[in-house]
Design a protein around this motif. Structure first.
Motif, PDB file in Angstrom:
ATOM      1  N   VAL A 294       1.806  70.722  31.574  1.00 52.37           N
ATOM      2  CA  VAL A 294       1.482  72.113  31.458  1.00 52.37           C
ATOM      3  C   VAL A 294       1.284  72.958  32.666  1.00 52.37           C
ATOM      4  N   ASN A 295       1.150  72.136  33.793  1.00 51.19           N
ATOM      5  CA  ASN A 295       1.169  72.863  35.218  1.00 51.19           C
ATOM      6  C   ASN A 295       2.457  73.347  35.289  1.00 51.19           C
ATOM      7  N   VAL A 296       3.532  72.864  35.091  1.00 48.65           N
ATOM      8  CA  VAL A 296       4.848  73.177  35.027  1.00 48.65           C
ATOM      9  C   VAL A 296       5.057  74.425  34.459  1.00 48.65           C
ATOM     10  N   VAL A 297       4.840  74.320  33.163  1.00 50.90           N
ATOM     11  CA  VAL A 297       4.988  75.531  32.386  1.00 50.90           C
ATOM     12  C   VAL A 297       4.296  76.766  33.077  1.00 50.90           C
ATOM     13  N   GLN A 298       2.816  76.317  33.359  1.00 54.20           N
ATOM     14  CA  GLN A 298       2.080  77.490  33.693  1.00 54.20           C
ATOM     15  C   GLN A 298       2.783  77.976  35.033  1.00 54.20           C
ATOM     16  N   TRP A 299       3.315  77.484  35.954  1.00 59.56           N
ATOM     17  CA  TRP A 299       3.993  78.005  37.039  1.00 59.56           C
ATOM     18  C   TRP A 299       5.173  78.798  36.580  1.00 59.56           C
ATOM     19  N   VAL A 300       5.988  78.249  35.542  1.00 57.68           N
ATOM     20  CA  VAL A 300       7.242  79.126  34.932  1.00 57.68           C
ATOM     21  C   VAL A 300       6.713  80.349  34.429  1.00 57.68           C
ATOM     22  N   LEU A 301       5.714  80.538  33.724  1.00 56.14           N
ATOM     23  CA  LEU A 301       4.823  81.376  33.142  1.00 56.14           C
ATOM     24  C   LEU A 301       4.449  82.565  34.138  1.00 56.14           C
ATOM     25  N   GLY A 302       3.809  82.036  35.024  1.00 52.27           N
ATOM     26  CA  GLY A 302       3.379  82.865  36.227  1.00 52.27           C
ATOM     27  C   GLY A 302       4.625  83.422  36.981  1.00 52.27           C
ATOM     28  N   LEU A 303       5.677  82.769  37.158  1.00 49.49           N
ATOM     29  CA  LEU A 303       6.761  83.234  37.977  1.00 49.49           C
ATOM     30  C   LEU A 303       7.323  84.382  37.058  1.00 49.49           C
ATOM     31  N   VAL A 304       7.470  84.013  35.843  1.00 49.22           N
ATOM     32  CA  VAL A 304       7.915  85.151  34.987  1.00 49.22           C
ATOM     33  C   VAL A 304       7.121  86.370  34.916  1.00 49.22           C
ATOM     34  N   ALA A 305       5.821  86.146  34.881  1.00 50.77           N
ATOM     35  CA  ALA A 305       4.936  87.294  34.867  1.00 50.77           C
ATOM     36  C   ALA A 305       5.164  88.141  36.191  1.00 50.77           C
ATOM     37  N   LEU A 306       5.371  87.359  37.297  1.00 52.63           N
ATOM     38  CA  LEU A 306       5.384  88.093  38.677  1.00 52.63           C
ATOM     39  C   LEU A 306       6.735  88.707  38.705  1.00 52.63           C
ATOM     40  N   GLY A 307       7.764  88.235  38.295  1.00 51.11           N
ATOM     41  CA  GLY A 307       8.945  88.385  38.451  1.00 51.11           C
ATOM     42  C   GLY A 307       9.277  90.160  37.541  1.00 51.11           C
ATOM     43  N   GLY A 308       8.485  89.714  36.373  1.00 46.24           N
ATOM     44  CA  GLY A 308       8.374  91.008  35.523  1.00 46.24           C
ATOM     45  C   GLY A 308       7.494  92.231  36.116  1.00 46.24           C
TER      46      GLY A 308
END
Length: 561
Positions: free
Chosen positions: A444-458
């Motif tokens: 879950v931590n890896v997924v949250q970091w991916v989602l967080g980076l996606v949100a930051l990228g957007g």
């Protein structure tokens, strides 16, 4: 079988090894039983053990026979009749009623034995008188004439009682006037009844009665002896005037001497009698502490130790750590505002164990492990411990005699409440609260970091577009997904999916917290149970172990024989 058959043996064989084994078992029972045995019976048993060791250390194989009886029973005359005229006087005084006197048959030296018996007046008998010569050899016989048992002089009576505890065979001499005296039966025959195998009864002065009356009195005496507990009682009628019964009595003594077992028989009877007396103060069994229910006791100790409080902190700590690893990436900073629940209780997840192994004594344990900040047990919790402990003590002492039951209770009550509280706290502090980090946290931590980076990228992409528009600079074409620009999709999906995954992880963390609570609960319960073992079960088991050892030793000593 003729009562005057030479060499007939009337005493069963008891080996020296049997007596030694029984004595050793009795001695070990006294050690194991300690203060829980009846003091009077224990003192009597100690005297028996001492007497057995002392008698066994005396060289020679003599048989000590005591003539005991009431005033006027004619035992001194009977003594003289048995000794006869061939007497060599060794003692300086003639026999008196204040001190016992002895007649010794044979050439073997009996000085050590008579010194042990405390008999100063001694006569050496060269051989049996002519009328008794055919009855068998009396060599090895030590015949004692004791002070009157019912003497008005207390010292005379005490002397008679003292010697009676040491001799091998009793010959109770009575007469037609006093044979039914209640005091003699209650105080004297009751003492001899424990040694019926080495006891003879003589109705002396039978010539004072007609033959029919003498027979009736002898039968009545047998009845009284049986009522006193003398099994298989028989009575010999004697008269020093007519010589009636003297040959038969001499033959009985010759049979006893020929058997060469009277001393061991007496010692064996004393050991068995002492063991039987002690056995009345010991139960037929004892509870098994390990098999007794412990749920109430362990539960009460756990509550007093604050285990529920610790488990609540463990569950909160799990949820807190789960949020730190699986929560929405941009909300994790709020974790710092929540205090660590375990640290607030001064509990270390590793159990407070020192990293370096050193030798410390019990006084340093608290200093090494520290003291927790778990709230002190309430009055209700303390009362619950007291009730559970008393209930466990009652179960442990069920069926035990009063002294042993009291010993069980005293063994548990030996500690104070403060030391128990410290022991429970040390048990909690020393218990490891560490558990393996769940694998799903990492995923879950890896997924949250991916989602967080996606949100930051957007978000960054959208910010660049906004700045370029604000500066009225040419903006590149923005890719779209349908009618939605990709940067907006990235930002929205990163935030929404991150929040949703965080909410789902929080729900799953509650399930994991319950599991973590159950795992740590087992550890804490085991640690608290150790305190229950040390402070309650072990002291009780020690007392019950001594009871078991005492019972088994008494059985070996012959209490069941």
């Amino acid at each position: 079988m003729s009562p005057i058959r030479p060499g007939s043996r009337r005493i069963s064989r008891v080996s020296a090894a049997d007596v030694a084994a029984r004595t050793s078992a009795l001695s070990m029972a006294l050690v194991a039983g300690s203060d829980e045995l009846d003091p009077l019976q224990a003192e009597r048993a100690r005297r028996v053990v001492d007497k057995t060791h002392e008698r066994g250390a005396i060289p020679g194989d003599h048989t000590v026979v005591a003539l005991a009886g009431a005033t006027g029973s004619g035992k001194s005359s009977l003594f003289n009749a048995l000794v006869g005229s061939d007497v060599a006087t060794i003692g300086a005084r003639r026999p008196t009623t204040s001190r016992p006197s002895a007649a010794v048959w044979g050439d073997a030296d009996a000085s050590d034995l008579l010194d042990w018996l405390g008999v100063p007046t001694r006569h050496l008998v060269g051989g049996s008188p002519g009328s008794l010569a055919s009855l068998g050899s009396l060599d090895g016989l030590v015949l004692l004439d004791l002070p009157d048992f019912d003497s008005r002089e207390l010292a005379h009576r005490r002397e008679a009682e003292r010697v009676l505890e040491l001799v091998d065979v009793f010959v109770w001499v009575t007469d037609p006037q006093k044979y039914a005296d209640a005091r003699l039966h209650d105080e004297f025959v009751a003492l001899l009844s424990q040694h019926d195998a080495v006891t003879l009864a003589v109705l002396n002065q039978a010539d004072l009665l007609p033959p029919a009356s003498a027979t009736a009195v002898a039968s009545d005496l047998v009845r009284l002896l049986t009522a006193d507990g003398v099994a298989g009682a028989t009575v010999l009628r004697t008269s020093t005037v007519t010589g009636e019964g003297i040959p038969e009595l001499s033959q009985r003594l010759a049979n006893i001497v020929a058997g060469q077992a009277a001393s061991r028989q007496r010692l064996n009877a004393d050991v068995v009698g002492a063991a039987t007396g002690l056995r009345r103060g010991v139960a037929d069994g004892e509870p098994d502490v390990a098999a007794l229910p412990r749920a109430d006791l362990d539960g009460a100790l756990a509550r007093a130790a604050g285990v529920p409080t610790v488990l609540d902190a463990v569950a909160r700590d799990y949820r807190r750590e789960a949020f730190a690893h699986t929560g929405w990436l941009f909300a994790r900073w709020t974790r710092g505002f929540a205090a660590d629940p375990l640290r607030r209780l001064r509990l270390d997840r590793t159990g407070g164990r020192p990293s370096i192994q050193v030798d410390i004594d019990s006084a340093d344990v608290r200093a090494v492990l520290g003291r927790s900040s778990i709230p002190a047990a309430s009055g209700v919790a303390a009362s619950a411990v007291d009730r559970a402990t008393r209930s466990f003590v009652r179960d442990s002492s069920e069926g035990l005699p009063l002294r042993w039951a009291q010993a069980v209770e005293d063994a548990v009550d030996g500690g104070d409440h403060g030391s128990l509280t410290d022991a429970l706290d040390r048990a909690v502090v020393s218990t490891s609260l560490r558990a393996r980090r769940p694998a799903w946290w990492l995923v879950v931590n890896v997924v949250q970091w991916v989602l967080g980076l996606v949100a930051l990228g957007g978000l960054a992409w959208l910010a660049v577009l906004v700045v370029l528009g604000w500066l009225q600079l040419p903006t590149p074409d923005t890719p779209t997904l349908g009618i939605l620009p990709v940067p907006s999709v990235m930002f929205v999906l990163g935030v929404v999916l991150g929040l949703g995954l965080g909410a789902l992880s929080r729900w799953w963390a509650r399930v994991g917290a319950r599991h973590r609570r159950a795992v740590i609960a087992k550890r804490l319960t085991a640690s608290v149970a150790v305190v229950g073992d040390e402070r309650v079960a072990a002291p009780i088991a020690e007392v019950l172990g001594r009871h078991r050892a005492t019972r088994e030793h008494l059985v070996h000593a012959g209490a069941g024989a």
